[in-house]
Design an enzyme around this catalytic site. Structure first.
Site, PDB file in Angstrom:
ATOM      1  CD  GLU A 152     -31.033 -10.073  47.107  1.00 31.24           C
ATOM      2  OE1 GLU A 152     -30.800  -9.245  48.019  1.00 31.24           O
ATOM      3  OE2 GLU A 152     -30.892 -11.289  47.254  1.00 31.24           O
ATOM      4  CD  GLU A 169     -31.034  -5.406  53.102  1.00 28.33           C
ATOM      5  OE1 GLU A 169     -30.457  -4.736  52.215  1.00 28.33           O
ATOM      6  OE2 GLU A 169     -30.685  -6.553  53.423  1.00 28.33           O
TER       7      GLU A 169
END
Length: 155
Positions: free
Chosen positions: A67, A74
């Protein structure tokens, strides 16, 4: 030598800053953290071996690490120029896919470890016998939901 040690220790500080920033900005990381806490609390009802606990910690660490990596990807590819837009989108999708694949594998591990109907059936009775634990659980759930769903911080 002192400067080498300082740089080495500074790396831990940068890593902690990254984790802290992700906890503030990333809803999915907060969700995984809350899920990990509840999984570890639930594990206390089981007689897991050291190896089974090691597997739980590997799954928790793996999901949270992926994560964090997904969040880094991102950030790295946000708002690319027009020529790199498709590649940036694919990179983000692939990183999210990595989290999904590992999360599904971790859920399967959890199912294998935790699916013991006799233990699961005994948990409500234990909670009924321990009203303080039940109250803490009831209070913690909305707190966890608020923690997970808190709006993103600006800046």
């Amino acid at each position: 030598m002192k400067s080498e040690l300082h740089r080495f220790l500074q790396g831990f500080r940068y890593a902690a800053n990254g984790i802290w920033a992700a906890l503030h900005a990333e809803r999915n990381l907060r969700f995984h953290l809350c899920a990990a806490v509840y999984v570890l609390l639930l594990s206390r009802f089981y007689s897991f071996s050291r190896a089974e606990y090691a597997l739980l910690f590997l799954c928790i660490g793996g999901v949270m690490s992926l994560e964090l990596a997904n969040s880094a990807v991102e950030r790295a590819v946000d708002r690319p120029d027009a020529a790199h837009w498709a590649a940036a989108g694919l990179a983000k999708d692939m990183a999210a896919g990595a989290v999904l694949v590992f999360s599904l594998a971790a859920a399967a591990v959890g199912l294998v470890l935790f699916w013991q109907p006799a233990v699961l059936a005994g948990i409500p009775g234990w909670l009924a016998d321990h009203p303080l634990a039940l109250a803490l659980l009831v209070v913690s759930l909305p707190c966890a939901v608020c923690f997970v769903l808190q709006p993103k911080k600006k800046g």
